[in-house]
Design an enzyme around this catalytic site. Sequence first.
Site, PDB file in Angstrom:
ATOM      1  N   CYS A 124       0.822  -1.224   0.000  1.00 26.90           N
ATOM      2  CA  CYS A 124       0.000   0.000   0.000  1.00 26.90           C
ATOM      3  C   CYS A 124       0.849   1.264   0.000  1.00 26.90           C
ATOM      4  CB  CYS A 124      -0.944  -0.009   1.190  1.00 26.90           C
ATOM      5  SG  CYS A 124      -1.863  -1.543   1.349  1.00 26.90           S
ATOM      6  N   HIS A 268      -3.323   6.828   2.592  1.00 20.36           N
ATOM      7  CA  HIS A 268      -3.739   5.519   2.084  1.00 20.36           C
ATOM      8  C   HIS A 268      -5.135   5.213   2.604  1.00 20.36           C
ATOM      9  CE1 HIS A 268      -4.043   1.398   1.134  1.00 20.36           C
ATOM     10  NE2 HIS A 268      -3.776   0.941   2.339  1.00 20.36           N
ATOM     11  N   ASN A 299     -10.023  -0.643  -0.009  1.00 18.47           N
ATOM     12  CA  ASN A 299      -8.559  -0.565   0.022  1.00 18.47           C
ATOM     13  C   ASN A 299      -8.002  -1.186  -1.256  1.00 18.47           C
ATOM     14  OD1 ASN A 299      -5.833  -0.967   0.438  1.00 18.47           O
ATOM     15  ND2 ASN A 299      -6.037  -1.719   2.534  1.00 18.47           N
TER      16      ASN A 299
HETATM   17  C1  LIG Z   1     -10.052  -5.410   9.880  1.00 23.19           C
HETATM   18  C2  LIG Z   1     -10.664  -4.383  10.798  1.00 23.19           C
HETATM   19  C3  LIG Z   1     -11.698  -3.564  10.057  1.00 23.19           C
HETATM   20  C4  LIG Z   1     -11.376  -5.125  11.926  1.00 23.19           C
HETATM   21  O1  LIG Z   1     -11.946  -4.188  12.786  1.00 23.19           O
HETATM   22  P1  LIG Z   1     -11.675  -4.294  14.349  1.00 23.19           P
HETATM   23  O2  LIG Z   1     -12.446  -3.204  14.963  1.00 23.19           O
HETATM   24  O3  LIG Z   1     -10.196  -4.320  14.569  1.00 23.19           O
HETATM   25  O4  LIG Z   1     -12.318  -5.688  14.665  1.00 23.19           O
HETATM   26  P2  LIG Z   1     -11.887  -6.701  15.781  1.00 23.19           P
HETATM   27  O5  LIG Z   1     -11.091  -7.780  15.164  1.00 23.19           O
HETATM   28  O6  LIG Z   1     -11.328  -5.977  16.964  1.00 23.19           O
HETATM   29  O7  LIG Z   1     -13.288  -7.277  16.219  1.00 23.19           O
HETATM   30  C5  LIG Z   1     -14.269  -6.479  16.913  1.00 23.19           C
HETATM   31  C6  LIG Z   1     -15.550  -7.257  17.021  1.00 23.19           C
HETATM   32  O8  LIG Z   1     -16.127  -7.357  15.701  1.00 23.19           O
HETATM   33  C7  LIG Z   1     -16.304  -8.735  15.358  1.00 23.19           C
HETATM   34  N1  LIG Z   1     -15.977  -8.854  13.944  1.00 23.19           N
HETATM   35  C8  LIG Z   1     -14.742  -9.047  13.390  1.00 23.19           C
HETATM   36  N2  LIG Z   1     -14.854  -9.050  12.040  1.00 23.19           N
HETATM   37  C9  LIG Z   1     -16.161  -8.871  11.770  1.00 23.19           C
HETATM   38  C10 LIG Z   1     -16.896  -8.796  10.583  1.00 23.19           C
HETATM   39  N3  LIG Z   1     -16.322  -8.870   9.383  1.00 23.19           N
HETATM   40  N4  LIG Z   1     -18.227  -8.572  10.673  1.00 23.19           N
HETATM   41  C11 LIG Z   1     -18.844  -8.483  11.843  1.00 23.19           C
HETATM   42  N5  LIG Z   1     -18.192  -8.565  13.019  1.00 23.19           N
HETATM   43  C12 LIG Z   1     -16.883  -8.755  12.974  1.00 23.19           C
HETATM   44  C13 LIG Z   1     -15.351  -9.493  16.221  1.00 23.19           C
HETATM   45  O9  LIG Z   1     -15.814 -10.820  16.424  1.00 23.19           O
HETATM   46  C14 LIG Z   1     -15.383  -8.701  17.499  1.00 23.19           C
HETATM   47  O10 LIG Z   1     -16.562  -9.026  18.205  1.00 23.19           O
HETATM   48  P3  LIG Z   1     -16.581  -9.020  19.835  1.00 23.19           P
HETATM   49  O11 LIG Z   1     -16.281  -7.614  20.223  1.00 23.19           O
HETATM   50  O12 LIG Z   1     -17.961  -9.474  20.149  1.00 23.19           O
HETATM   51  O13 LIG Z   1     -15.498  -9.986  20.237  1.00 23.19           O
HETATM   52  C15 LIG Z   1      -9.597  -3.456  11.393  1.00 23.19           C
HETATM   53  O14 LIG Z   1      -8.797  -4.169  12.291  1.00 23.19           O
HETATM   54  C16 LIG Z   1      -8.716  -2.798  10.388  1.00 23.19           C
HETATM   55  O15 LIG Z   1      -9.157  -1.986   9.604  1.00 23.19           O
HETATM   56  N6  LIG Z   1      -7.404  -3.104  10.436  1.00 23.19           N
HETATM   57  C17 LIG Z   1      -6.410  -2.405   9.651  1.00 23.19           C
HETATM   58  C18 LIG Z   1      -6.551  -2.635   8.210  1.00 23.19           C
HETATM   59  C19 LIG Z   1      -5.490  -1.858   7.527  1.00 23.19           C
HETATM   60  O16 LIG Z   1      -5.175  -0.760   7.891  1.00 23.19           O
HETATM   61  N7  LIG Z   1      -4.901  -2.359   6.518  1.00 23.19           N
HETATM   62  C20 LIG Z   1      -3.930  -1.500   5.911  1.00 23.19           C
HETATM   63  C21 LIG Z   1      -2.816  -2.111   5.502  1.00 23.19           C
HETATM   64  S1  LIG Z   1      -3.033  -2.581   3.843  1.00 23.19           S
END
Ligand SMILES: CC(C)(COP(=O)(O)OP(=O)(O)OC[C@H]1O[C@@H](n2cnc3c(N)ncnc32)[C@H](O)[C@@H]1OP(=O)(O)O)[C@@H](O)C(=O)NCCC(=O)NCCS
Length: 343
Positions: A124, A268, A299
């Site tokens: 990215c 990004h 993304n």
């Molecule tokens: C992937 C991403 C959106 C996930 O969001 P998050 O807030 O970190 O999610 P978490 O893994 O902490 O999970 C939070 C809750 O949502 C739930 N959850 C996870 N993925 C889910 C989905 N796709 N749909 C619904 N619920 C989901 C989890 O089970 C968790 O539930 P709980 O609180 O009951 O345990 C986030 O981590 C993210 O954007 N990461 C960075 C991505 C990035 O920057 N990439 C750039 C480099 S290329």
Amino acid sequence: MSSASIITPSGARYSRIMGVGGYRPERVIFNDELVEAIDSSDQWIRERTGIISRRWAAKDESVVDMAEAASRDAIVASGLEATQIDAVILATVTHPYQTPAAAPIVATRLGVQDAVAFDISAACAGYCHGIALASDMVRGGSATHVLVIGVEKLSDFTDLHDRSTAFIFGDGAGAAVVGPSDTPAIGPTVWGSDGSQWETIAQRESWTDLRDEWAAADESGGEHGWPPILMKGQAVFRWAVWGMAPVAQKALDAAGIRAEDLDAFIPHQANMRIIDSMIKQLALPPDIPVARDIAETANTSAASIPLATERMLREGQAPHGGLALQIGFGAGLVYAAQVVVLP
Ligand SMILES: CC(C)(COP(=O)(O)OP(=O)(O)OC[C@H]1O[C@@H](n2cnc3c(N)ncnc32)[C@H](O)[C@@H]1OP(=O)(O)O)[C@@H](O)C(=O)NCCC(=O)NCCS
């Protein structure tokens, strides 16, 4: 010992982005089409990421096809003929050939003869790496007009049953032409990497591991696998939120520009919450336009910044000739940021 001395080229004093172009595949995929396989909802995806929809390339539409389309736009926008391009840098992590690189094929399709043409893998941050290289090439005298392309077909490398990535990625291409300038228009790049975190965003298996799996599957009559890109969402999120605002600030400082001097902030497009957190940490005044292309593009890795730039200019959100801070970050982990004058 020889007394002959080597002649070295001298380049332009400064460099600038002369024009940008973008290509968005036709097919729009809304969140609702993806949620069933990952037990999610449109509301969750919108709230946690800001993504409403993304584009997917057609099955027979390749990274090379998309790169060519975006490049044609960028060359027209820069007021050049393709024949004036003498180097092509293509950033991607989804060109599905180990070799050859996509860049020479794109160059030939564009009618660019004998161009220097190579791919870079900086995920990215690939586009910002490309701009840094292009700027140094123009100033160092190894090229005059460099075409920088960021392109991805991430839909080919996404596991639609993976809850942390199925909804995140999109396809597309963005391109820019970098050439000589009378005034400074590409600031110093602040860039680096942290390979200790390489596993936080990575292709699931190496091609050689997969070859062994396929051989075993052939023997047992089992199914052939395919390696998607996996991501440890929370770890990447934390790194981006806490690590990238200081990098962006360093790029501002290196260019001698204050946040309030900016005409656009083009980070990004990884997650709307990461963008909002960076705005806060940089104390960016609320009237400065910020790229939020993620809502409709998701993304697109190396393509995300040039696509967002092209959109802001086309829709009049950012002024031609304005000052923009751009920052890319992703798999590696790697990052690169610079202040640029918009074409
Ligand atoms: C992937 C991403 C959106 C996930 O969001 P998050 O807030 O970190 O999610 P978490 O893994 O902490 O999970 C939070 C809750 O949502 C739930 N959850 C996870 N993925 C889910 C989905 N796709 N749909 C619904 N619920 C989901 C989890 O089970 C968790 O539930 P709980 O609180 O009951 O345990 C986030 O981590 C993210 O954007 N990461 C960075 C991505 C990035 O920057 N990439 C750039 C480099 S290329």
